[in-house]
Design an enzyme around this catalytic site. Structure first.
Site, PDB file in Angstrom:
ATOM      1  N   ASP A 123      90.573  11.501 -45.978  1.00 46.41           N
ATOM      2  CA  ASP A 123      91.311  10.817 -47.039  1.00 46.41           C
ATOM      3  C   ASP A 123      92.768  10.538 -46.678  1.00 46.41           C
ATOM      4  O   ASP A 123      93.399   9.689 -47.303  1.00 46.41           O
ATOM      5  CB  ASP A 123      91.236  11.635 -48.334  1.00 46.41           C
ATOM      6  N   TYR A 145      87.193  10.951 -56.492  1.00 41.87           N
ATOM      7  CA  TYR A 145      87.801  12.269 -56.654  1.00 41.87           C
ATOM      8  C   TYR A 145      89.284  12.171 -57.008  1.00 41.87           C
ATOM      9  O   TYR A 145      89.971  11.217 -56.631  1.00 41.87           O
ATOM     10  CB  TYR A 145      87.653  13.103 -55.377  1.00 41.87           C
TER      11      TYR A 145
END
Length: 649
Positions: free
Chosen positions: A307, A391
């Site tokens: 990420d 998320y």
């Protein structure tokens, strides 16, 4: 409550570590444009302060001249060419430039603009439209989720800028697409050619139909009416002070920064010990994270997301809200970043600073001398939250009155779903027909340690049994076994909770009043490291996650545990390359890298929005102080320490 902009204004920074201002970002774009490097198809992928060498920062005094530099990654969308530049803002010139060989060095991170175009490419693919028709799904109601491709030995992808796309059905504007995965099919997209190059249509699986909004009928929970308000007040204001990016609280002093790749960073963290400012950490950040998934199916085996290195998660930082994200006497900081056209943009209320009560700090009631003392603990909290795809992550740095430093990562949001294929697979059924694949969230903390100075040593400390013998006739003895880690190869370690394993970072040139080397202990949580097979692609690309501990000598060029360019890099970059020389780390200026995280076997309770789960670590003083440093905490900061029974009459 105040809101300030973390970046300074103008082109004259007050400190070498102050983040780039809006004017400096504009100046960077001007320099690159004047050099002919910014055309209609060129985008700014990454722009951030190129931090100066530690020695320059440590030698800085207010008023010194500062050369301000920025690191910039550019992408030409027309050709796929990536370039890496260092721009001197002070001198108005390019200090260095390098072309990126995407076949061997990897690709620059993925742009939001590239993601936004994906659905158009899918609608132009005959194979994709046919796959949707095979499932009786209107292609216009398909939400594409383009994801980093990784590297899996596909020769036709070498040097090409590729993403892989999973699909979700969205029936109407408020429908949550994550609830309706169109599983068994995916698409490979060439972002430079701007077209679908392959459709993998493995199997037709039922699309789950139950809606997934948190308040969707028929499973919406009524809003509770029995929770009374909690008010947190500090009538005299907070105990911390803020001067630009410098923060002082209790005995602590530090600076903070912000980087679109790493997010919040802490700098020059020190503790005032009887008037002496003693350094603890020079620089602390979460330098990488990877989310590897366990589903080996033909359409999901490649799901492994970095990420930070692939997506630059700091650019997705939330604007925080008082009463929801933060409570109490809050100080917010704005963050100035560059957009994909190289222009400054402000992320409002990106960082939250506050202090909070943390229960009992120390307490004793003694029958011999009548002592009855209690002190309450509090901690300083500096944090930020971001949303990346499904998320949401919060990163909270805590400083405590007893000298402890803690990092807590909070994971929430929506689990990445699949179709549920039945028991014995690699997912949990969280709603009818809806699966949530097993996965991990693994983070790498880069801790440039400076325990009472830059000469530090790392030792592994285990609790071990002492066998029955002459020195232990009753078998009750145990001791702390300390092993000094002398080289980079020796310092590749895994946590072991069965031995209460910690790692002590000590300064052999400084001793406390008892003659012990001053130090801090890294307390790991001891959760699993990377669970993928050692021969897997992700084990090569996220090699940092195969160990809980790495130690390297300080090198300002060694910033990222998975390497500078993670997107489509074949692997063994970052820490494996850093430690290849097996350098000496004993009594050196060292960087400690710590892998921690979550192994997530989802539960039905994680759907449709997952309650926060936690991961992190602590750094606790061990011999750093001569005695408990929190003895001077007052008995109370309120007018009473216990409730008056009359208050409840």
């Amino acid at each position: 409550m105040t809101t300030t902009e973390a970046a300074h204004t103008g082109l004259h920074a007050d400190h070498p570590l102050t983040p780039l201002s809006a004017d400096e970002i504009r100046a960077v774009k001007t320099v690159l444009t004047d050099a002919g490097l910014v055309g209609d198809s060129v985008r700014f992928v990454y722009v951030a302060l190129d931090e100066p060498h530690k020695s320059m920062v440590q030698g800085f005094t207010p008023g010194d001249l500062i050369e301000r530099r920025a690191r910039v990654l550019l992408l030409d969308r027309a050709t796929g060419a990536g370039t890496d530049h260092i721009v001197s803002v002070t001198n108005g010139e390019i200090a260095s430039s390098a072309s990126i060989d995407s076949a061997t060095q990897g690709q620059v991170p993925i742009l939001d603009e590239e993601f936004a175009d994906i659905e158009e490419y899918l609608l132009g693919s005959v194979e994709w439209v046919a796959a949707m028709e095979r499932r009786a799904i209107d292609p216009a109601k398909v939400r594409a989720v383009p994801l980093s491709a990784g590297v899996f030995g596909h020769d036709d992808e070498v040097g090409r800028r590729i993403v892989r796309v999973l699909a979700f059905h969205q029936d109407d504007a408020v429908d949550l697409p994550w609830a309706h995965p169109i599983d068994g099919v995916n698409a490979y997209v060439d972002l430079v050619a701007r077209q679908v190059v392959q459709v993998i249509d493995d199997v037709v699986l039922p699309v789950p139909v139950e809606r997934g909004e948190w308040n969707a009928a028929p499973h919406a929970a009524p809003i509770r009416a029995d929770l009374k308000p909690i008010e947190i007040t500090q009538p005299e204001g907070p105990s911390f002070t803020v001067d630009g990016t410098e923060i002082t609280w209790a005995n602590w002093n530090f600076r903070f920064g912000f980087d679109v790749r790493e997010g919040l960073t802490l700098h020059q963290l020190s503790f005032d010990d009887n008037g002496v400012r003693r350094p603890v950490i020079y620089r602390a950040s979460i330098a990488e994270m990877v989310v590897p998934y366990a589903d080996p199916s033909p359409v999901r085996y490649w799901q492994n997301y970095f990420d930070q290195g692939e997506y630059l998660f700091g650019r997705y930082t939330n604007s925080l809200e008082l009463g929801c994200d933060c409570l109490g006497e809050i100080h917010y900081f704005d963050v100035t970043a560059a957009d994909e056209h190289g222009d400054p943009k402000v992320l409002r209320n990106a960082i939250c600073l506050h202090e909070e009560d943390y229960g009992v700090l120390w307490k004793h009631t003694d029958t011999f001398n009548g002592m009855s003392e209690t002190r309450r603990s509090r901690r300083l909290v500096i944090s930020f939250f971001l949303t990346i795809g499904n998320y949401d992550y919060g990163f909270y740095w805590y400083l405590y009155l007893d000298g402890t430093v803690e990092l807590e990562a909070k994971a929430t949001g929506v689990v990445f779903p699949s179709a549920y294929r039945g028991p014995g697979g690699f997912a949990t059924e969280v709603a009818p027909g809806l699966g949530a694949p097993f996965h991990q969230h693994l983070f790498s903390a880069r801790l440039d340690m400076a325990v009472d100075g830059d000469v530090n040593t790392v030792s592994e400390v285990d609790a071990v049994r002492v066998p029955v013998g002459p020195d232990n006739p009753w078998g009750n003895a145990f001791r702390a076994q300390k092993t000094t880690l002398l080289t980079e190869s020796q310092a590749q370690r895994v946590a072991d909770n069965r031995k209460a394993r910690t790692w002590h970072i000590t300064n052999p040139t400084k001793q406390n009043r008892l003659g012990q080397d001053v130090g801090y202990a890294l307390h790991p949580e001891g959760q699993p490291v990377l669970l993928a097979d050692d021969a897997s692609s992700i084990a090569a690309r996220a090699a940092f996650a195969t160990k809980n501990l790495w130690v390297t000598p300080y090198d300002p060029a060694q910033r990222y545990p998975a390497g500078d360019l993670v997107n489509q890099h074949p692997g063994q970059a970052g820490l494996p390359a850093f430690v290849a020389g097996n350098r000496n780390i004993d009594a050196q200026d060292i960087v400690v890298w710590h892998t921690f995280g979550l192994t997530h076997f989802p539960r039905p309770e994680d759907w449709p929005v997952m309650p926060v789960d936690y991961a992190g670590f602590k750094l606790k003083p061990v011999g750093f102080f001569d005695r408990n440093p929190a003895l001077g905490v007052p008995t109370g900061t309120t007018t009473h320490c216990c409730a008056d029974p009359a208050d409840h009459a």
